[in-house]
Enzyme design. Sequence first.
Site, PDB file in Angstrom:
ATOM      1  N   THR A 102      -4.729   5.939   1.962  1.00  0.00           N
ATOM      2  CA  THR A 102      -4.939   7.595   2.126  1.00  0.00           C
ATOM      3  C   THR A 102      -5.811   8.039   1.275  1.00  0.00           C
ATOM      4  OG1 THR A 102      -2.562   7.433   3.317  1.00  0.00           O
ATOM      5  CG2 THR A 102      -3.899   9.384   3.761  1.00  0.00           C
ATOM      6  N   GLU A 152       0.929  -1.346   0.078  1.00  0.00           N
ATOM      7  CA  GLU A 152       0.053  -0.153   0.111  1.00  0.00           C
ATOM      8  C   GLU A 152       0.936   1.293   0.050  1.00  0.00           C
ATOM      9  OE1 GLU A 152      -2.663   0.249   3.329  1.00  0.00           O
ATOM     10  OE2 GLU A 152      -2.706   2.400   3.068  1.00  0.00           O
ATOM     11  N   ARG A 155       0.581  10.497   0.524  1.00  0.00           N
ATOM     12  CA  ARG A 155       0.670  11.412   1.646  1.00  0.00           C
ATOM     13  C   ARG A 155       1.910  12.204   0.911  1.00  0.00           C
ATOM     14  NH1 ARG A 155       0.408   7.636   6.854  1.00  0.00           N
ATOM     15  NH2 ARG A 155      -1.567   6.902   6.251  1.00  0.00           N
ATOM     16  N   LYS A 186     -10.885  -2.151   6.987  1.00  0.00           N
ATOM     17  CA  LYS A 186      -9.653  -1.535   7.667  1.00  0.00           C
ATOM     18  C   LYS A 186     -10.091  -1.483   9.008  1.00  0.00           C
ATOM     19  CE  LYS A 186      -6.239   2.028   7.523  1.00  0.00           C
ATOM     20  NZ  LYS A 186      -5.166   2.803   6.923  1.00  0.00           N
TER      21      LYS A 186
HETATM   22  C1  3PG Z   1      -1.532   3.987   8.270  1.00  0.00           C
HETATM   23  O1  3PG Z   1      -0.924   4.917   8.167  1.00  0.00           O
HETATM   24  O2  3PG Z   1      -2.584   3.358   7.540  1.00  0.00           O
HETATM   25  C2  3PG Z   1      -1.231   3.517   9.649  1.00  0.00           C
HETATM   26  O3  3PG Z   1      -1.425   4.464  10.497  1.00  0.00           O
HETATM   27  C3  3PG Z   1      -0.161   2.816   9.701  1.00  0.00           C
HETATM   28  O4  3PG Z   1       0.092   2.841  10.990  1.00  0.00           O
HETATM   29  P1  3PG Z   1       1.644   2.552  11.553  1.00  0.00           P
HETATM   30  O5  3PG Z   1       2.603   3.854  11.049  1.00  0.00           O
HETATM   31  O6  3PG Z   1       1.337   2.587  13.107  1.00  0.00           O
HETATM   32  O7  3PG Z   1       2.083   1.159  11.240  1.00  0.00           O
END
Ligand code: 3PG
Length: 221
Positions: free
Chosen positions: A76, A48, A52, A136
């Site tokens: 995102t 994924e 961002r 999710k």
């Molecule tokens: C995401 O950005 O979808 C999750 O927050 C990833 O989370 P993590 O950085 O705590 O693994």
Amino acid sequence: MTPQETKQQQLAEILALAAVIPVVIVEDARHAVPMARALVAGGIRSIEVTLRTSAALDAIRAIAAEVEGAVVGVGTVLDATQLEAARQAGARFAVSPGTSPRLLDAADDNALPLLPGVATASEAMSLLERGYRHLKFFPAVPAGGHKLLGAWASPLPQIRFCPTGGISLTNAADFLALPNVICVGGSWLTPADKLAAGDWAGIELLAREAASLYRPTIAVP
Ligand code: 3PG
């Protein structure tokens, strides 16, 4: 099969590919291909790439075109424009941190399967009504962790979750042991310092560790 059923079937296959889906923030699109090759070499195929950074769509395009064995997705996703741009770049699945009525309407009109985020049983029920069987759970640890998610297994047995947010090698097994978890997501496989240093061997090692996590829901008896 309805279009939504087809997309849910596609998601079931993509989420089953490995115990962990890396959630990646790519600052430099040139890192995308060697990073994805390292993940695939370590046994992690679904990746994924989050929207961002300005490099994200180029990264998705490069992985889709050049990395054999990778199934690249987009993370995102907040709106219809992003969903369609990612589909055109070659993304095979999309992930959103939450849900909004407009995003869900856009997803109905788009061939890209969407894995929407939920943090409550009510949100999960609303999505079930729209045919979503893969969700999710976000942010997994702050929202209540594996105990909260496990409590949904009995009343919502139709739904398989990919918990994300605060998960690492140390607590992933708590989530993967649940009957309603198909895989977990996390950023720990692609840390910013390893990406910046081009430490592809280090990323392959992290992928190999993650890929070896046991998943009872997927295990062949
Ligand atoms: C995401 O950005 O979808 C999750 O927050 C990833 O989370 P993590 O950085 O705590 O693994």
